[in-house]
Design a protein around this motif. Sequence first.
Motif, PDB file in Angstrom:
ATOM      1  N   ASN A  13      40.167  75.048  19.273  1.00 23.18           N
ATOM      2  CA  ASN A  13      41.421  75.742  19.559  1.00 23.18           C
ATOM      3  C   ASN A  13      41.338  76.667  20.770  1.00 23.18           C
ATOM      4  O   ASN A  13      42.177  77.552  20.945  1.00 23.18           O
ATOM      5  CB  ASN A  13      41.897  76.515  18.331  1.00 23.18           C
ATOM      6  CG  ASN A  13      42.389  75.576  17.254  1.00 23.18           C
ATOM      7  OD1 ASN A  13      42.801  74.460  17.537  1.00 23.18           O
ATOM      8  ND2 ASN A  13      42.345  76.020  16.017  1.00 23.18           N
ATOM      9  N   TRP A  52      46.405  71.258   9.475  1.00 23.09           N
ATOM     10  CA  TRP A  52      47.767  71.716   9.279  1.00 23.09           C
ATOM     11  C   TRP A  52      48.824  70.836   9.909  1.00 23.09           C
ATOM     12  O   TRP A  52      50.015  71.067   9.724  1.00 23.09           O
ATOM     13  CB  TRP A  52      47.921  73.137   9.808  1.00 23.09           C
ATOM     14  CG  TRP A  52      47.156  74.108   8.999  1.00 23.09           C
ATOM     15  CD1 TRP A  52      45.904  74.590   9.272  1.00 23.09           C
ATOM     16  CD2 TRP A  52      47.538  74.688   7.762  1.00 23.09           C
ATOM     17  NE1 TRP A  52      45.503  75.444   8.285  1.00 23.09           N
ATOM     18  CE2 TRP A  52      46.498  75.529   7.333  1.00 23.09           C
ATOM     19  CE3 TRP A  52      48.679  74.593   6.968  1.00 23.09           C
ATOM     20  CZ2 TRP A  52      46.562  76.263   6.162  1.00 23.09           C
ATOM     21  CZ3 TRP A  52      48.732  75.322   5.797  1.00 23.09           C
ATOM     22  CH2 TRP A  52      47.684  76.143   5.401  1.00 23.09           C
ATOM     23  N   ASP A  76      47.195  76.441  19.662  1.00 26.41           N
ATOM     24  CA  ASP A  76      47.368  76.080  18.257  1.00 26.41           C
ATOM     25  C   ASP A  76      47.707  77.252  17.359  1.00 26.41           C
ATOM     26  O   ASP A  76      47.092  77.448  16.336  1.00 26.41           O
ATOM     27  CB  ASP A  76      46.140  75.329  17.747  1.00 26.41           C
ATOM     28  CG  ASP A  76      46.444  74.532  16.491  1.00 26.41           C
ATOM     29  OD1 ASP A  76      47.628  74.374  16.166  1.00 26.41           O
ATOM     30  OD2 ASP A  76      45.495  74.084  15.830  1.00 26.41           O
ATOM     31  N   SER A  99      38.557  78.573  16.942  1.00 25.93           N
ATOM     32  CA  SER A  99      37.389  77.702  16.857  1.00 25.93           C
ATOM     33  C   SER A  99      37.220  77.027  18.210  1.00 25.93           C
ATOM     34  O   SER A  99      38.125  77.075  19.045  1.00 25.93           O
ATOM     35  CB  SER A  99      37.599  76.646  15.769  1.00 25.93           C
ATOM     36  OG  SER A  99      38.612  75.738  16.172  1.00 25.93           O
ATOM     37  N   HIS A 135      45.568  84.941  15.109  1.00 28.07           N
ATOM     38  CA  HIS A 135      45.505  83.488  15.337  1.00 28.07           C
ATOM     39  C   HIS A 135      45.190  82.763  14.037  1.00 28.07           C
ATOM     40  O   HIS A 135      45.846  81.811  13.675  1.00 28.07           O
ATOM     41  CB  HIS A 135      44.481  83.155  16.422  1.00 28.07           C
ATOM     42  CG  HIS A 135      44.487  81.726  16.830  1.00 28.07           C
ATOM     43  ND1 HIS A 135      43.935  80.730  16.053  1.00 28.07           N
ATOM     44  CD2 HIS A 135      44.980  81.122  17.929  1.00 28.07           C
ATOM     45  CE1 HIS A 135      44.095  79.568  16.664  1.00 28.07           C
ATOM     46  NE2 HIS A 135      44.727  79.778  17.799  1.00 28.07           N
ATOM     47  N   GLY A 136      44.172  83.184  13.340  1.00 28.47           N
ATOM     48  CA  GLY A 136      43.841  82.605  12.044  1.00 28.47           C
ATOM     49  C   GLY A 136      42.940  81.388  12.079  1.00 28.47           C
ATOM     50  O   GLY A 136      42.419  80.980  11.041  1.00 28.47           O
ATOM     51  N   ASP A 137      42.722  80.781  13.248  1.00 28.43           N
ATOM     52  CA  ASP A 137      41.879  79.583  13.309  1.00 28.43           C
ATOM     53  C   ASP A 137      41.226  79.456  14.690  1.00 28.43           C
ATOM     54  O   ASP A 137      41.301  78.426  15.338  1.00 28.43           O
ATOM     55  CB  ASP A 137      42.708  78.339  12.995  1.00 28.43           C
ATOM     56  CG  ASP A 137      41.852  77.075  12.872  1.00 28.43           C
ATOM     57  OD1 ASP A 137      40.632  77.207  12.618  1.00 28.43           O
ATOM     58  OD2 ASP A 137      42.388  75.969  13.044  1.00 28.43           O
TER      59      ASP A 137
END
Length: 180
Positions: A165, A32, A178, A162, A158-160
């Motif tokens: 992040n 992104w 992030d 990992s 949050h959506g991501d």
Amino acid sequence: LAPPCVGLCVGPALDDGGGRYEIVRELGRGAWGCVFEVLDRTLSQCGAPASAALKMIPCARADVAQRLREAGTARAISHGGVARVLDAGEIVESGAVRIGLDALGFAGPTVFIVSELVEGMPLVLWKACEEHTRAECEALLAKIDDAVVACHARGVIHGDISPANVIVSLNGTPRLVDFG
């Protein structure tokens, strides 16, 4: 030679005409956008240099307002396991800024989100650098879970999440980074 973005000043204009945030170095790139360490030129005038993390996100004109609303919502989170969002806006292009954005492959509008700079290492490296006991890993995951619950309580997804992040700070605390 320094990458084309190093030294650029983006964000709200100060009295000298340059933006508030001076790019110091690139920290990483993702699907992104790009994340940079920046010097906050306003806060640095108060004595000691003030560093932060700035993420640049290229987006369509129609998506700018939504990205800024998301950053504003994330800013409301105040939790020890979450890197605090400090500022956000749309990058206003000058000649030098446009050259830097072009070098990153960004065309069109670009949103920036500024957050705390967490000194440490991504979870993926923390795990790989040394052996950790099951109890250490479970304790770390419990702290991450607590941070996620705090985000959800404020309506932020949050959506991501990992291993890239989650930054394990120098004191061993995992911090979600992030957003956006």
